[in-house]
Write a protein that holds these residues in place. Structure first.
Motif, PDB file in Angstrom:
ATOM      1  N   PHE A 148       0.860  -1.387   0.126  1.00 55.66           N
ATOM      2  CA  PHE A 148      -0.055   0.024  -0.140  1.00 55.66           C
ATOM      3  C   PHE A 148       0.945   1.223   0.041  1.00 55.66           C
ATOM      4  O   PHE A 148       0.735   2.131  -0.920  1.00 55.66           O
ATOM      5  N   ILE A 149       1.694   1.420   0.830  1.00 55.04           N
ATOM      6  CA  ILE A 149       2.515   2.827   1.346  1.00 55.04           C
ATOM      7  C   ILE A 149       3.237   2.915  -0.069  1.00 55.04           C
ATOM      8  O   ILE A 149       3.640   4.008  -0.497  1.00 55.04           O
ATOM      9  N   ARG A 150       4.029   1.808  -0.270  1.00 57.53           N
ATOM     10  CA  ARG A 150       4.987   1.963  -1.442  1.00 57.53           C
ATOM     11  C   ARG A 150       4.300   2.367  -2.966  1.00 57.53           C
ATOM     12  O   ARG A 150       4.943   3.333  -3.675  1.00 57.53           O
ATOM     13  N   LYS A 151       3.169   2.137  -3.103  1.00 56.30           N
ATOM     14  CA  LYS A 151       2.371   2.495  -4.450  1.00 56.30           C
ATOM     15  C   LYS A 151       1.975   4.139  -4.116  1.00 56.30           C
ATOM     16  O   LYS A 151       2.116   4.662  -5.102  1.00 56.30           O
ATOM     17  N   ILE A 152       1.790   4.419  -2.960  1.00 56.71           N
ATOM     18  CA  ILE A 152       1.460   5.880  -2.667  1.00 56.71           C
ATOM     19  C   ILE A 152       2.614   6.592  -2.891  1.00 56.71           C
ATOM     20  O   ILE A 152       2.657   7.614  -3.569  1.00 56.71           O
ATOM     21  N   ARG A 153       3.830   6.109  -2.544  1.00 58.30           N
ATOM     22  CA  ARG A 153       4.874   6.831  -2.629  1.00 58.30           C
ATOM     23  C   ARG A 153       5.411   6.991  -4.144  1.00 58.30           C
ATOM     24  O   ARG A 153       5.869   7.993  -4.532  1.00 58.30           O
TER      25      ARG A 153
END
Length: 159
Positions: A148-153
């Motif tokens: 999740f977080i990696r995709k947002i970044r």
């Protein structure tokens, strides 16, 4: 700027009429309330001091409530809820039981989902940073980061 990137098919503009029955609100036009609300919300997102961000979002919500545009007020309320939750997670941390940690994870998941739906990705990242010490396992943290977080970044880099 994430505050006006969402197209609304029903609305062609955010220009609105002034409510002449509300004398207090006549100090500014509806357009000025919207502009002031957006300015406060953007400033709140750029601050590290959560107390200041909270005050700016309260003002932003008030400005949006003076208009007919409930979508912007709702977006500001979700951001405000996230700020309040992050304030609760501020150090010093009490020793949390497994049940307390599960409740924190559940609340954070619900807020992160709402923030994502509103396109407030910067606040999702802030939430993740505040939440990390409370995650029940290293596996949970790694999976959240990876899925999740990696995709947002990565999406933030592309913008």
């Amino acid at each position: 700027m994430r505050w006006l990137t969402k197209k609304d098919s029903d609305r062609t503009s955010y220009a609105t009429r002034n409510n002449i029955n509300d004398v207090e609100a006549m100090s500014m036009t509806s357009d000025e309330f919207i502009s002031e609300g957006i300015n406060n919300a953007e400033l709140a997102q750029s601050l590290d001091e959560l107390g200041q961000a909270q005050l700016l979002l309260e003002r932003s919500i008030w400005c949006f409530e003076q208009t007919d545009i409930i979508e912007l007020a709702a977006k500001a309320r979700i951001h405000y809820s996230s700020i309040l939750f992050r304030q609760e997670l501020q150090p010093p941390h009490d020793e949390k039981s497994a049940n307390d940690r599960a409740v924190i994870e559940m609340r954070a998941a619900q807020l992160m989902e709402s923030l994502t739906k509103e396109g407030l990705f910067f606040e999702v990242l802030n939430m993740f940073s505040s939440l990390t010490p409370f995650l029940s396992s290293e596996y949970t943290k790694e999976e959240l980061e990876k899925r999740f977080i990696r995709k947002i970044r990565l999406a933030g880099i592309e913008e």
